[in-house]
Design an enzyme around this catalytic site. Structure first.
Site, PDB file in Angstrom:
ATOM      1  N   ASP A 222       0.850  -1.186   0.000  1.00  0.00           N
ATOM      2  CA  ASP A 222       0.000   0.000   0.000  1.00  0.00           C
ATOM      3  C   ASP A 222       0.888   1.239   0.000  1.00  0.00           C
ATOM      4  O   ASP A 222       1.791   1.379   0.828  1.00  0.00           O
ATOM      5  CB  ASP A 222      -0.913   0.009   1.229  1.00  0.00           C
ATOM      6  CG  ASP A 222      -2.126  -0.880   1.051  1.00  0.00           C
ATOM      7  OD1 ASP A 222      -2.189  -1.603   0.035  1.00  0.00           O
ATOM      8  OD2 ASP A 222      -3.014  -0.870   1.932  1.00  0.00           O
TER       9      ASP A 222
ATOM     10  N   HIS B 172       3.608  -2.470   3.811  1.00  0.00           N
ATOM     11  CA  HIS B 172       3.651  -1.033   3.556  1.00  0.00           C
ATOM     12  C   HIS B 172       5.069  -0.630   3.176  1.00  0.00           C
ATOM     13  O   HIS B 172       6.025  -0.983   3.860  1.00  0.00           O
ATOM     14  CB  HIS B 172       3.176  -0.250   4.782  1.00  0.00           C
ATOM     15  CG  HIS B 172       1.709  -0.370   5.023  1.00  0.00           C
ATOM     16  ND1 HIS B 172       1.166  -1.343   5.835  1.00  0.00           N
ATOM     17  CD2 HIS B 172       0.661   0.346   4.525  1.00  0.00           C
ATOM     18  CE1 HIS B 172      -0.154  -1.218   5.842  1.00  0.00           C
ATOM     19  NE2 HIS B 172      -0.486  -0.207   5.059  1.00  0.00           N
TER      20      HIS B 172
END
Length: 279
Positions: A107, A255
């Site tokens: 992400d 992430h």
């Protein structure tokens, strides 16, 4: 923008499950009750163009997704399997039940200086990943986005503004997807097909709107607390956690702001392959 996204991620993982809209559920990292809601959904007709339905008949109740810690005999998280079973009719999934490979997804809310290193490692290890972009990220980091595309990775839609999709009306929910879709098409020549709702928050209605935009909703079957750049997990412990969670069809949420992820990614890929998995 960056502070807003970081604050939202903080709310998510401090609780261990995405509960910003009041869902009571199992905790993502070690709690008691986890998983997507199993509330019954109205029957919906799905065509090649997406869901065709009267949206007024669909629930707008916000659910916060978490994959949980309970697993089946194949080490697959039950929360992910439950999500597939309950919401698959909306072209939505949290695990690849028909694919034994592990998929790495990242992400991209804001850039923290590690994405280039992550791309270097993926290239070295010959692994293709999925990068879920917020529009602000694409606007601020066109060189990195172009590199993702040129090196064969999938760039995917994480919305324009990183709002909670169930909090929006139908039209705004739609434009959060389609406006970014058009931006990527015009500026990078790609048409995205995968969507990850910000913070993992969804409703039956938001999933239906997403499908009607021609998108598949993709959540995850494993995630861990890697998002806080100022409180990173210890690398060896993180590597062990990630390897032990491996399962067929896994969709890993990572992430790219994480220094730990950038540091251990090569060892993770090697370890998963040693354990018999394909990425």
């Amino acid at each position: 923008m960056n502070k807003l996204i970081l604050a939202r991620f903080a709310a998510v993982f401090t609780a261990g499950v995405l509960t910003a809209c009041g869902m009571t559920g199992r905790k993502e990292n070690g709690g008691d009750d986890i998983g997507a809601s199993s509330a019954a959904a109205e029957p919906v007709m799905i065509t090649a163009k997406g869901v065709k339905s009267d949206y007024s008949a669909l629930s707008g109740e916000c659910h916060g997704y978490g994959q949980g810690v309970q697993v089946d005999e194949k080490n697959r998280t039950l929360g992910a399997l439950d999500f597939n079973h309950t919401y698959g009719k909306y072209s939505a999934k949290a695990i690849n039940e028909d694919d034994k490979k592990i998929t790495l997804t990242f992400d991209q809310g804001y850039e923290n200086g590690y994405t280039a290193q992550i791309l270097d490692t993926l290239k070295e290890k010959n692994v293709k990943a999925v990068f879920f972009l917020v529009q602000d990220y694409a606007e601020r980091n066109p060189e990195l986005v172009r590199r993702m595309i040129d090196e064969g990775h999938t760039v995917a839609n994480h919305s324009v503004h990183h709002y909670s999709m169930p909090s929006l009306n139908e039209e705004t929910c739609r434009t959060e997807i389609t406006d970014f879709h058009e931006y990527m098409k015009e500026n990078f020549g790609v048409e995205m097909t995968l969507f990850r709702p910000p913070m993992g928050e969804f409703s039956e209605k938001s999933l239906a709107v997403t499908a009607d935009c021609g998108y598949e909703t993709v959540l995850w079957s494993f995630a861990y607390a890697d998002w806080n750049a100022d409180d990173q997990p210890e690398p060896s412990a993180a590597l062990d956690k990630l390897r032990k969670a491996a399962h067929e069809g896994a969709i890993y949420l990572l992430h790219s702001v994480s220094s730990t992820n950038a540091q251990i990614l090569g060892d993770l890929i090697d370890g998963l392959r040693e354990d018999g998995f394909e990425l």
